[in-house]
Design a protein around this motif. Structure first.
Motif, PDB file in Angstrom:
ATOM      1  N   THR A 170      -4.766   8.553   3.697  1.00  0.00           N
ATOM      2  CA  THR A 170      -5.386   7.232   3.614  1.00  0.00           C
ATOM      3  C   THR A 170      -4.560   6.344   2.690  1.00  0.00           C
ATOM      4  O   THR A 170      -3.641   6.838   2.027  1.00  0.00           O
ATOM      5  N   LYS A 171      -4.851   5.065   2.644  1.00  0.00           N
ATOM      6  CA  LYS A 171      -3.995   4.136   1.894  1.00  0.00           C
ATOM      7  C   LYS A 171      -4.697   3.569   0.664  1.00  0.00           C
ATOM      8  O   LYS A 171      -5.887   3.269   0.716  1.00  0.00           O
ATOM      9  N   VAL A 172      -3.901   3.424  -0.398  1.00  0.00           N
ATOM     10  CA  VAL A 172      -4.393   2.763  -1.617  1.00  0.00           C
ATOM     11  C   VAL A 172      -3.309   1.783  -2.084  1.00  0.00           C
ATOM     12  O   VAL A 172      -2.155   1.872  -1.644  1.00  0.00           O
ATOM     13  N   LEU A 187       0.850  -1.200   0.000  1.00  0.00           N
ATOM     14  CA  LEU A 187       0.000   0.000   0.000  1.00  0.00           C
ATOM     15  C   LEU A 187       0.877   1.238   0.000  1.00  0.00           C
ATOM     16  O   LEU A 187       2.041   1.190   0.416  1.00  0.00           O
ATOM     17  N   ARG A 188       0.326   2.352  -0.463  1.00  0.00           N
ATOM     18  CA  ARG A 188       1.009   3.644  -0.322  1.00  0.00           C
ATOM     19  C   ARG A 188       0.004   4.628   0.261  1.00  0.00           C
ATOM     20  O   ARG A 188      -1.218   4.436   0.136  1.00  0.00           O
ATOM     21  N   GLU A 189       0.569   5.695   0.873  1.00  0.00           N
ATOM     22  CA  GLU A 189      -0.316   6.669   1.517  1.00  0.00           C
ATOM     23  C   GLU A 189      -0.624   7.808   0.546  1.00  0.00           C
ATOM     24  O   GLU A 189       0.262   8.269  -0.163  1.00  0.00           O
ATOM     25  N   ILE A 190      -1.874   8.247   0.525  1.00  0.00           N
ATOM     26  CA  ILE A 190      -2.251   9.424  -0.268  1.00  0.00           C
ATOM     27  C   ILE A 190      -3.053  10.365   0.632  1.00  0.00           C
ATOM     28  O   ILE A 190      -3.519   9.971   1.701  1.00  0.00           O
ATOM     29  N   GLU A 191      -3.161  11.628   0.151  1.00  0.00           N
ATOM     30  CA  GLU A 191      -4.010  12.559   0.892  1.00  0.00           C
ATOM     31  C   GLU A 191      -5.261  12.815   0.066  1.00  0.00           C
ATOM     32  O   GLU A 191      -5.180  13.026  -1.151  1.00  0.00           O
ATOM     33  N   ILE A 192      -6.419  12.768   0.687  1.00  0.00           N
ATOM     34  CA  ILE A 192      -7.686  13.041  -0.009  1.00  0.00           C
ATOM     35  C   ILE A 192      -8.530  13.971   0.870  1.00  0.00           C
ATOM     36  O   ILE A 192      -8.185  14.230   2.028  1.00  0.00           O
TER      37      ILE A 192
END
Ligand code: PRP
Ligand code: URA
Length: 211
Positions: free
Chosen positions: A66-68, A52-57
């Motif tokens: 959060t993770k995608v 997984l990698r972390e993104i900001e939404i």
């Protein structure tokens, strides 16, 4: 339950569906639908270690991290024919996975696999590769498919089969101890034709209605 490098699922939903699959009275339509549903249930567990990698939404309420899934490609490789029956179920949870195909059939006398087709995604070597085949009897077909994928540079491989027998698990443990195997049932033995007992018969014929 773990046996060698094989993980055997014991989830009640899977056991229930496999009982329906085994029944010789189950129609081709129902058999196909059950294979599809079991494959979908299995992939949930098979993918539990995907990176997984972390993104900001922004939600309607606040910004959040959060993770995608990462961009690492995922390739599904059904072993023809019967593996094809598992593809649609897996794609329900992994809609962006590419699909490659390896065609193998077992020689009637030797029970050894014979290759007749291969078409893989260009970036298969960089992918998480999920090999699909409902039946894992002597293990010859799965082992040959995995050797072939390794020759193409694949290193992140896993095998998903619905019904396994001990000779196949032992063979994969020797040939490819680095490859995890996920099975929905482990059966007692093989008969003189190398069919799994009690098994479910010829998976390809039951999926495609050819007998
Ligand atoms: C079946 C099955 C596996 C193989 C398993 O295919 O789908 O590929 O046998 O047996 P093994 O573990 O002993 O190799 P089959 O050769 O019947 O071809 P089909 O799917 O085209 O019917
Ligand atoms: N292939 C099948 O389709 N069924 C078996 O039991 C063994 C190999």
């Amino acid at each position: 339950m773990q046996v060698g490098n094989a993980f055997i699922f014991e989830h009640p939903l899977m056991q229930h569906k496999i009982s329906l699959l085994r029944n010789k009275e189950t129609s081709t339509k129902d058999f196909r639908e059950l294979v599809d549903e079991i494959a979908m249930l299995m992939v949930y567990e098979v993918t539990k270690d995907l990176p997984l990698r972390e993104i900001e939404i922004e939600t309607p309420v606040a910004k959040t991290k959060t993770k995608v899934l990462t961009d690492k490609p995922i390739a599904l490789v059904p072993i023809l024919r019967a593996g094809l029956g598992m593809v649609a179920g897996v794609q329900k949870l992994l809609p962006n996975a590419r699909v490659g195909h390896i065609g193998l059939y077992r020689d009637h006398d030797t029970h050894e696999p014979v290759e007749y087709y291969c078409k893989l995604p260009d970036d298969v070597a960089k992918s998480t590769v999920i090999v699909l085949d409902p039946m894992f009897a002597t293990g010859g077909s799965a082992s040959a498919a995995i050797s072939f994928l390794k020759e193409r540079g694949c290193t992140d491989l896993r095998l998903v089969c619905i019904v396994a027998a001990m000779p196949a698990i032992e063979r994969m443990g020797k040939d490819h101890p680095d490859v995890p195997v996920y099975c929905a049932a482990l059966d007692e033995k093989l008969n003189e034709n190398a069919y799994i007992v009690p098994g479910l018969g010829d998976a390809g014929d039951r999926i495609f209605g050819t007998k």
